[in-house]
Scaffold this motif. Structure first.
Motif, PDB file in Angstrom:
ATOM      1  N   THR A   1      14.176   9.160  -0.091  1.00 44.43           N
ATOM      2  CA  THR A   1      13.844  10.340  -0.457  1.00 44.43           C
ATOM      3  C   THR A   1      13.726  10.716  -1.692  1.00 44.43           C
ATOM      4  O   THR A   1      14.164   8.817  -2.125  1.00 44.43           O
ATOM      5  N   THR A   2      12.722  10.372  -2.537  1.00 44.47           N
ATOM      6  CA  THR A   2      12.317  10.497  -3.559  1.00 44.47           C
ATOM      7  C   THR A   2      13.057  11.465  -4.554  1.00 44.47           C
ATOM      8  O   THR A   2      13.245  12.829  -3.922  1.00 44.47           O
TER       9      THR A   2
ATOM     10  N   GLN B   1      11.047  -2.323  -5.770  1.00 40.92           N
ATOM     11  CA  GLN B   1      10.495  -1.916  -6.787  1.00 40.92           C
ATOM     12  C   GLN B   1      10.415  -0.602  -7.267  1.00 40.92           C
ATOM     13  O   GLN B   1      10.386  -0.186  -8.617  1.00 40.92           O
ATOM     14  N   LEU B   2      10.806   0.305  -6.441  1.00 40.34           N
ATOM     15  CA  LEU B   2      11.243   1.793  -6.652  1.00 40.34           C
ATOM     16  C   LEU B   2      12.798   2.303  -6.829  1.00 40.34           C
ATOM     17  O   LEU B   2      13.255   3.090  -7.644  1.00 40.34           O
ATOM     18  N   ASN B   3      13.578   1.460  -6.410  1.00 42.02           N
ATOM     19  CA  ASN B   3      14.794   0.660  -6.948  1.00 42.02           C
ATOM     20  C   ASN B   3      15.770   3.084  -7.062  1.00 42.02           C
ATOM     21  O   ASN B   3      16.162   3.174  -6.403  1.00 42.02           O
ATOM     22  N   ASP B   4      16.144   2.513  -8.644  1.00 44.35           N
ATOM     23  CA  ASP B   4      16.657   3.704  -9.111  1.00 44.35           C
ATOM     24  C   ASP B   4      15.782   5.352  -8.567  1.00 44.35           C
ATOM     25  O   ASP B   4      16.385   6.392  -8.369  1.00 44.35           O
TER      26      ASP B   4
ATOM     27  N   GLN C   1       0.725  -1.189   0.369  1.00 44.24           N
ATOM     28  CA  GLN C   1       0.073  -0.195   0.024  1.00 44.24           C
ATOM     29  C   GLN C   1       0.832   1.129   0.088  1.00 44.24           C
ATOM     30  O   GLN C   1       0.206   2.498  -0.750  1.00 44.24           O
ATOM     31  N   ILE C   2       1.414   1.555   0.632  1.00 43.62           N
ATOM     32  CA  ILE C   2       2.840   2.066   0.875  1.00 43.62           C
ATOM     33  C   ILE C   2       3.037   2.710  -1.316  1.00 43.62           C
ATOM     34  O   ILE C   2       4.019   3.585  -1.228  1.00 43.62           O
ATOM     35  N   LEU C   3       3.627   1.135  -0.989  1.00 46.30           N
ATOM     36  CA  LEU C   3       4.577   1.365  -2.352  1.00 46.30           C
ATOM     37  C   LEU C   3       3.971   2.200  -3.425  1.00 46.30           C
ATOM     38  O   LEU C   3       3.793   2.712  -4.102  1.00 46.30           O
TER      39      LEU C   3
END
Lengths: 254, 230
Positions: free
Chosen positions: B229-230, B199-202, B167-169
């Motif tokens: 951070t994104t 999933q979000l990796n880079d 859900q957070i993803l």
């Protein structure tokens, strides 16, 4: 090499509850009744934690077989110091008919899967007083067993256990992997405080079914009826030894 | 039915703790610490006294500690922003965001007691939180992002099981679509690594790491809090 321990915990009716037998004699009333971790299992968990604190153990895995509410019992084990928990889901009629042999098969399957060095269990549960699971797990795994432990010392992949037996105390040494069941005087368990319970809610809890473990939990024993012990009859008072003697003669006792 | 209100507990059982934790001494919070006798009693007794079984908001969790420290140390990143703190708990991160110069802060938690605690704690720090929300954002992130102007989302240590991590993803993915900057704290949980970071990796990086030094929160499995951070 620090060992890995599997601890079994059972959710049983709390020791302080006044047990009520169902009117149809098919069991005892459990709905809405306070449940808690079987006291002998608390002692087993405490022993596992002490072994971890002494750095003899490196990981403690707690396991419980039963309905969703078992997760509360597992959370308590996590709060006390277990590293992770495994909930084997058995509910409804299956749970009502879950017997020690089935539980032993489940625990044995997990012990093999997790490749543990020691299985610690309470000597018996206070609801059924079976006192079978530890012994049967040892039998199924062909592991040595040291049951009714009142002292455990582990060194060099061996456990020296003092057992409480009818004649007194017996000390035996068993090679690991082994099964040890906890008796009353093994230790005084600590309690979990609120912060540790909250922290435990974030610790890993794996869920699986008996099918996932390849275990058939069908019962082999049939329960015929449950009855309350006979109600205690009132006694009477006598005013003299002569009266006592005549009363005893009356009842055909002398 | 609960007899004791959250306000009652905050006023009578959880006195304000100045220098709430070693990492963030700037905050004063009504939280449970080891200096409170309730910390040391069996959990059933504590739950009876608090009249609740899940008072997440009564603690200053390491995730919040790390986020708060990061916000206060990086005011240039926060100044002027519209921040949403999801799962605010005691409100530490929301309060720190306001202290760090955020223009607008929304404190969100599905537990209304957490919102009461956040309001109480904000007052203790002479801070005003702009909006309180009890929406279940994990179930409906689009609605929240459409309703409010948000450009920064802060997430404490919430990825502790697979379902939550998923859900957070999803929340982070949606936030990125709305050009919302995400800050997330994690102590090294397996579900965060295997689901979110995997999933979000880079697209996510670990920008900072703080040691967990408070005796109250030291756990054998986690030694530090990482800020992503994104």
């Amino acid at each position: 090499m620090a060992i890995r321990i599997l601890v079994g915990v059972k959710r049983a009716i709390d020791y302080a509850v006044k047990i009520q037998v169902k009117t149809d004699k098919t069991g005892v009333v459990t709905d809405g009744v306070k449940h808690s971790m079987n006291p002998f299992d608390e002692i087993a968990v405490e022993e596992a934690i002490r072994l971890k604190e002494k750095k003899i153990a490196q990981e403690i895995i707690a396991v419980s077989c039963g309905p969703a509410q078992c997760q509360e019992t597992l959370r308590t084990a996590l709060a006390l110091g277990a590293d992770r928990a495994i909930h084997v889901e058995v509910s409804g009629k299956d749970y009502e008919m879950l017997q020690p042999l089935a539980v032993s098969k489940l625990i044995s399957a997990i012990a093999k899967k997790e490749n543990v060095d020691l299985i610690l269990l309470g000597k018996q549960a206070i609801d059924d007083d079976s006192n079978q699971t530890g012994q049967m797990v040892a039998g199924l795994l062909s592991w040595p067993q040291a049951v009714f432990a009142s002292k455990v010392d582990i060194k060099d992949k061996q456990a020296e256990v003092v057992r409480e037996i009818d004649g007194g105390l017996e000390t035996i040494r068993v090679k690991l992997p082994a099964v040890i069941t906890a008796d009353l005087r093994l230790n005084q368990p600590r309690f979990a405080n609120l912060p540790s319970i909250q922290k435990a809610k974030k610790k890993p809890m794996a869920k699986m079914s008996p099918k996932d473990l390849g275990v058939d939990i069908k019962p082999h024993l049939e329960y015929l009826s449950y009855e309350e012990p006979p109600k205690r009859q009132g006694g009477g008072r006598v005013s003299s030894v002569d009266e006592l003697i005549s009363k005893l003669k009356e009842k055909g006792l002398i | 039915m609960q007899m004791k209100t959250c306000e009652y507990i905050l006023h009578h059982l959880l006195p304000p703790v100045r220098y709430a934790c070693l990492l963030v001494p700037e905050l004063t919070l009504s939280i449970l610490t080891s200096s409170n006798p309730l910390w040391h009693v069996p959990y059933e007794e504590a739950m009876t006294k608090l009249d609740r079984s899940d008072p997440w908001w009564a603690f200053l969790w390491p995730g919040s500690q790390g986020l708060s420290r990061y916000l206060l140390d990086n005011k240039s990143l926060i100044r002027g922003r519209h921040v949403l703190d999801i799962g605010c708990g005691c409100g530490a991160s929301a309060i720190a965001a306001k202290m760090a110069g955020a223009m607008n802060v929304i404190a969100n938690d599905i537990d209304k007691d957490a919102l009461i605690a956040t309001c109480h704690n904000a007052r203790l720090n002479n801070i005003t939180i702009d909006k309180y929300s009890s929406d279940n954002i994990l179930e409906n992130s689009l609605l929240t992002f459409k309703k409010n102007t948000i450009d920064m989302l802060i997430i404490g240590d919430m990825c502790y099981d697979d379902q939550l991590a998923k859900q957070i993803l999803n929340l982070i993915i949606v936030a990125r679509q709305y050009h919302i900057h995400v800050l997330l704290a994690d102590p090294g949980r397996y579900s965060f690594k295997s689901i979110v970071f995997n999933q979000l990796n880079d697209k996510m990086k670990c920008t900072c790491e703080y040691p967990i030094v408070d005796r109250d929160y030291i756990e054998s499995d986690f030694k530090t809090i990482q800020i992503w951070t994104t």
